[in-house]
Design a protein around this motif. Sequence first.
Motif, PDB file in Angstrom:
ATOM      1  N   LYS A 114       7.196   8.258  -0.047  1.00 51.00           N
ATOM      2  CA  LYS A 114       6.146   7.350   0.425  1.00 51.00           C
ATOM      3  C   LYS A 114       6.768   6.177   1.187  1.00 51.00           C
ATOM      4  CE  LYS A 114       1.818   5.396  -1.310  1.00 51.00           C
ATOM      5  NZ  LYS A 114       1.019   5.105  -2.533  1.00 51.00           N
ATOM      6  N   ALA A 115       7.891   5.680   0.683  1.00 53.55           N
ATOM      7  CA  ALA A 115       8.576   4.576   1.365  1.00 53.55           C
ATOM      8  C   ALA A 115       9.108   5.032   2.719  1.00 53.55           C
ATOM      9  CB  ALA A 115       9.716   4.053   0.498  1.00 53.55           C
ATOM     10  N   LYS A 116       9.654   6.226   2.768  1.00 52.49           N
ATOM     11  CA  LYS A 116      10.180   6.750   4.027  1.00 52.49           C
ATOM     12  C   LYS A 116       9.074   6.904   5.059  1.00 52.49           C
ATOM     13  CE  LYS A 116      13.286  10.068   3.853  1.00 52.49           C
ATOM     14  NZ  LYS A 116      13.954  11.333   3.450  1.00 52.49           N
ATOM     15  N   SER A 117       7.886   7.279   4.597  1.00 49.02           N
ATOM     16  CA  SER A 117       6.767   7.430   5.533  1.00 49.02           C
ATOM     17  C   SER A 117       6.355   6.078   6.111  1.00 49.02           C
ATOM     18  CB  SER A 117       5.581   8.106   4.843  1.00 49.02           C
ATOM     19  OG  SER A 117       5.010   7.271   3.853  1.00 49.02           O
ATOM     20  N   PHE A 118       6.502   5.007   5.324  1.00 48.99           N
ATOM     21  CA  PHE A 118       6.190   3.666   5.838  1.00 48.99           C
ATOM     22  C   PHE A 118       7.141   3.289   6.967  1.00 48.99           C
ATOM     23  CE2 PHE A 118       7.449  -0.823   5.798  1.00 48.99           C
ATOM     24  CZ  PHE A 118       6.254  -1.410   6.194  1.00 48.99           C
ATOM     25  N   ASP A 127      14.194  -3.765  -1.306  1.00 56.30           N
ATOM     26  CA  ASP A 127      12.814  -3.697  -1.787  1.00 56.30           C
ATOM     27  C   ASP A 127      12.701  -2.669  -2.903  1.00 56.30           C
ATOM     28  OD1 ASP A 127      11.776  -5.574  -0.018  1.00 56.30           O
ATOM     29  OD2 ASP A 127      11.307  -4.088   1.520  1.00 56.30           O
ATOM     30  N   LYS A 128      11.883  -2.968  -3.890  1.00 56.11           N
ATOM     31  CA  LYS A 128      11.578  -1.982  -4.915  1.00 56.11           C
ATOM     32  C   LYS A 128      10.589  -0.969  -4.348  1.00 56.11           C
ATOM     33  CE  LYS A 128      12.282  -4.780  -9.089  1.00 56.11           C
ATOM     34  NZ  LYS A 128      11.669  -5.248 -10.352  1.00 56.11           N
ATOM     35  N   ILE A 129      10.727   0.287  -4.750  1.00 56.84           N
ATOM     36  CA  ILE A 129       9.814   1.325  -4.269  1.00 56.84           C
ATOM     37  C   ILE A 129       9.314   2.156  -5.448  1.00 56.84           C
ATOM     38  CG2 ILE A 129      10.921   1.450  -2.004  1.00 56.84           C
ATOM     39  CD1 ILE A 129      12.299   4.028  -2.926  1.00 56.84           C
ATOM     40  N   GLU A 130       8.097   2.652  -5.319  1.00 59.19           N
ATOM     41  CA  GLU A 130       7.536   3.521  -6.351  1.00 59.19           C
ATOM     42  C   GLU A 130       7.909   4.975  -6.109  1.00 59.19           C
ATOM     43  OE1 GLU A 130       3.361   2.808  -6.272  1.00 59.19           O
ATOM     44  OE2 GLU A 130       3.532   0.702  -6.882  1.00 59.19           O
ATOM     45  N   ASP A 131       8.003   5.349  -4.826  1.00 59.80           N
ATOM     46  CA  ASP A 131       8.275   6.742  -4.473  1.00 59.80           C
ATOM     47  C   ASP A 131       9.072   6.771  -3.166  1.00 59.80           C
ATOM     48  OD1 ASP A 131       7.389   9.772  -4.778  1.00 59.80           O
ATOM     49  OD2 ASP A 131       7.075   9.226  -2.680  1.00 59.80           O
ATOM     50  N   THR A 134       0.827  -1.213   0.000  1.00 57.96           N
ATOM     51  CA  THR A 134       0.000   0.000   0.000  1.00 57.96           C
ATOM     52  C   THR A 134       0.861   1.263   0.000  1.00 57.96           C
ATOM     53  OG1 THR A 134      -0.172   0.095   2.422  1.00 57.96           O
ATOM     54  CG2 THR A 134      -1.848  -1.194   1.248  1.00 57.96           C
ATOM     55  N   TYR A 135       2.121   1.105   0.386  1.00 58.57           N
ATOM     56  CA  TYR A 135       3.054   2.229   0.363  1.00 58.57           C
ATOM     57  C   TYR A 135       3.980   2.158  -0.863  1.00 58.57           C
ATOM     58  CZ  TYR A 135       1.724   3.886   5.003  1.00 58.57           C
ATOM     59  OH  TYR A 135       1.035   4.411   6.080  1.00 58.57           O
ATOM     60  N   GLY A 136       3.631   1.319  -1.829  1.00 56.84           N
ATOM     61  CA  GLY A 136       4.421   1.226  -3.056  1.00 56.84           C
ATOM     62  C   GLY A 136       5.733   0.498  -2.892  1.00 56.84           C
ATOM     63  N   ILE A 137       5.806  -0.417  -1.913  1.00 58.62           N
ATOM     64  CA  ILE A 137       7.038  -1.165  -1.643  1.00 58.62           C
ATOM     65  C   ILE A 137       6.800  -2.633  -1.963  1.00 58.62           C
ATOM     66  CG2 ILE A 137       8.748  -1.784   0.112  1.00 58.62           C
ATOM     67  CD1 ILE A 137       7.822   0.692   1.701  1.00 58.62           C
ATOM     68  N   ALA A 145      19.855   0.796   8.921  1.00 56.20           N
ATOM     69  CA  ALA A 145      20.426   1.809   8.034  1.00 56.20           C
ATOM     70  C   ALA A 145      19.694   1.734   6.700  1.00 56.20           C
ATOM     71  CB  ALA A 145      21.915   1.556   7.833  1.00 56.20           C
ATOM     72  N   PHE A 146      19.232   2.881   6.206  1.00 55.23           N
ATOM     73  CA  PHE A 146      18.459   2.927   4.968  1.00 55.23           C
ATOM     74  C   PHE A 146      19.268   3.607   3.864  1.00 55.23           C
ATOM     75  CE2 PHE A 146      15.408   2.894   8.447  1.00 55.23           C
ATOM     76  CZ  PHE A 146      14.483   1.938   8.047  1.00 55.23           C
ATOM     77  N   THR A 147      19.276   2.985   2.696  1.00 55.70           N
ATOM     78  CA  THR A 147      19.896   3.577   1.515  1.00 55.70           C
ATOM     79  C   THR A 147      18.869   3.559   0.390  1.00 55.70           C
ATOM     80  OG1 THR A 147      22.092   2.761   2.141  1.00 55.70           O
ATOM     81  CG2 THR A 147      21.788   3.426  -0.153  1.00 55.70           C
ATOM     82  N   TYR A 148      18.673   4.716  -0.233  1.00 57.19           N
ATOM     83  CA  TYR A 148      17.729   4.824  -1.352  1.00 57.19           C
ATOM     84  C   TYR A 148      18.513   5.022  -2.638  1.00 57.19           C
ATOM     85  CZ  TYR A 148      14.105   5.248   2.174  1.00 57.19           C
ATOM     86  OH  TYR A 148      13.252   4.999   3.231  1.00 57.19           O
ATOM     87  N   ALA A 149      18.215   4.201  -3.626  1.00 55.12           N
ATOM     88  CA  ALA A 149      18.994   4.229  -4.864  1.00 55.12           C
ATOM     89  C   ALA A 149      18.113   3.891  -6.062  1.00 55.12           C
ATOM     90  CB  ALA A 149      20.161   3.246  -4.777  1.00 55.12           C
ATOM     91  N   GLU A 150      18.672   4.095  -7.243  1.00 56.54           N
ATOM     92  CA  GLU A 150      17.974   3.744  -8.485  1.00 56.54           C
ATOM     93  C   GLU A 150      18.870   2.834  -9.314  1.00 56.54           C
ATOM     94  OE1 GLU A 150      15.189   5.999 -11.607  1.00 56.54           O
ATOM     95  OE2 GLU A 150      17.260   6.752 -11.626  1.00 56.54           O
TER      96      GLU A 150
END
Length: 225
Positions: free
Chosen positions: A94-98, A87-91, A65-68, A118-123
């Motif tokens: 939105k993922a950070k809010s989850f 995990d794949k994320i759409e936004d 529901t959070y695009g994850i 520890a969180f890393t956001y990448a493409e």
Amino acid sequence: MSLFSCNSGPAKDETSKTDTTAAVAPPAEVKPAFIPFKVVIVQHRIKNFGKAETEYFNRDSLRKTYGISHYVIGRDLKDSNVVFVVDKIEDMDKAKSFYALPGAKDAMKKAGVSTPPAFTYAEFVRSNDSPIQFMDGLAVTHHVKDYGVWIKAYDAEGDSARKANGLIERGIARNLYDSNTVSILFEVSDMAKAKARVASPELKKVMTDAGVDSPPTFRWYTLIK
């Protein structure tokens, strides 16, 4: 004359006919164009992997529901209680809010997470979707002065040279906060060769010449699913 005639009548003169129909080659398979996708990598230490894995998949519907959505899970080769969840994320927001939800923090605690995650956001800008043959892997992360210059030098080294050193490229990702922070994921076909390559002066020179301007981080892991 047929040598294996099955009737008793006079033999028939069988003249071979040449098929003049041109053979039509099947159309070449066209792979769909690669579409970059965003991910979140969550690293933490756990007390019990089986329990943590169960709790993780129990929250699949809420994550969606959070695009994850689930991508892969890996465990550190030296310390199997250090886990990497990708995990794949759409936004990203939105993922950070989850992950900021009190319920998400409580779920991690219930799963036996014993260190702050520890969180890393990448493409992912490149991904090898061929079947995985070897479960051991290597993630290399470093900063580069110029991504365009670096990727040209990296590609010049070539897949065949990397494969000869036990490394099969699985993907390249760029950090969403700093696109010049690059991570390369490899499937490891020969651990001894791969470790020798990582420790070699030749690789250090290749990295320096390509514009790597930070000490690289090497993470050896094994894929779970």
